[in-house]
Design a protein around this motif. Structure first.
Motif, PDB file in Angstrom:
ATOM      1  N   ALA A  27       0.822  -1.218   0.000  1.00 56.20           N
ATOM      2  CA  ALA A  27       0.000   0.000   0.000  1.00 56.20           C
ATOM      3  C   ALA A  27       0.853   1.263   0.000  1.00 56.20           C
ATOM      4  O   ALA A  27       0.316   2.370  -0.006  1.00 56.20           O
ATOM      5  CB  ALA A  27      -0.928  -0.008   1.201  1.00 56.20           C
ATOM      6  N   TRP A  28       2.176   1.119  -0.014  1.00 51.47           N
ATOM      7  CA  TRP A  28       3.089   2.255   0.079  1.00 51.47           C
ATOM      8  C   TRP A  28       4.109   2.217  -1.044  1.00 51.47           C
ATOM      9  O   TRP A  28       4.461   1.160  -1.561  1.00 51.47           O
ATOM     10  CB  TRP A  28       3.832   2.221   1.412  1.00 51.47           C
ATOM     11  N   ILE A  29       4.629   3.389  -1.440  1.00 50.92           N
ATOM     12  CA  ILE A  29       5.680   3.499  -2.454  1.00 50.92           C
ATOM     13  C   ILE A  29       6.702   4.541  -2.004  1.00 50.92           C
ATOM     14  O   ILE A  29       6.452   5.335  -1.107  1.00 50.92           O
ATOM     15  CB  ILE A  29       5.122   3.908  -3.832  1.00 50.92           C
ATOM     16  N   ILE A  30       7.825   4.532  -2.680  1.00 51.58           N
ATOM     17  CA  ILE A  30       8.850   5.558  -2.507  1.00 51.58           C
ATOM     18  C   ILE A  30       8.913   6.339  -3.810  1.00 51.58           C
ATOM     19  O   ILE A  30       8.885   5.756  -4.892  1.00 51.58           O
ATOM     20  CB  ILE A  30      10.232   4.935  -2.219  1.00 51.58           C
ATOM     21  N   LYS A  31       8.983   7.659  -3.709  1.00 45.37           N
ATOM     22  CA  LYS A  31       9.172   8.501  -4.887  1.00 45.37           C
ATOM     23  C   LYS A  31      10.588   9.052  -4.821  1.00 45.37           C
ATOM     24  O   LYS A  31      10.980   9.671  -3.830  1.00 45.37           O
ATOM     25  CB  LYS A  31       8.159   9.638  -4.909  1.00 45.37           C
ATOM     26  N   GLU A  80      17.388   2.747  -1.971  1.00 45.22           N
ATOM     27  CA  GLU A  80      18.103   3.176  -3.162  1.00 45.22           C
ATOM     28  C   GLU A  80      17.200   3.027  -4.373  1.00 45.22           C
ATOM     29  O   GLU A  80      16.593   1.979  -4.590  1.00 45.22           O
ATOM     30  CB  GLU A  80      19.367   2.342  -3.357  1.00 45.22           C
ATOM     31  N   CYS A  81      17.090   4.073  -5.173  1.00 48.96           N
ATOM     32  CA  CYS A  81      16.254   4.057  -6.366  1.00 48.96           C
ATOM     33  C   CYS A  81      16.810   3.038  -7.361  1.00 48.96           C
ATOM     34  O   CYS A  81      17.999   3.080  -7.700  1.00 48.96           O
ATOM     35  CB  CYS A  81      16.214   5.442  -7.003  1.00 48.96           C
ATOM     36  N   PRO A  82      15.958   2.129  -7.868  1.00 48.92           N
ATOM     37  CA  PRO A  82      16.435   1.144  -8.845  1.00 48.92           C
ATOM     38  C   PRO A  82      16.680   1.754 -10.225  1.00 48.92           C
ATOM     39  O   PRO A  82      17.301   1.120 -11.075  1.00 48.92           O
ATOM     40  CB  PRO A  82      15.297   0.124  -8.893  1.00 48.92           C
TER      41      PRO A  82
END
Length: 59
Positions: free
Chosen positions: A6-10, A44-46
């Protein structure tokens, strides 16, 4: 148990959104008066490999 789906990272750098790995340790906390998912480690952003804020946003 927290539902991480239900959650994401921007990403702070490239602005792309990505999912939080199920294995990532996290907990719900009140941040600025709202419940937020806070990760134990900076993700860390993929896409661009930038380390981002530990606070996730809801979908």
């Amino acid at each position: 148990m927290v539902n991480k789906a239900a959650w994401i990272i921007k990403c702070d750098n490239c602005q792309k959104e990505y999912d939080i790995p199920e294995s990532a340790p996290a907990r719900l906390e009140e941040v600025y008066g709202e419940k937020r998912l806070v990760l134990e480690f900076r993700p860390e952003c993929p896409y661009c490999n930038t380390y981002n804020s530990r606070i996730a946003i809801s979908r």
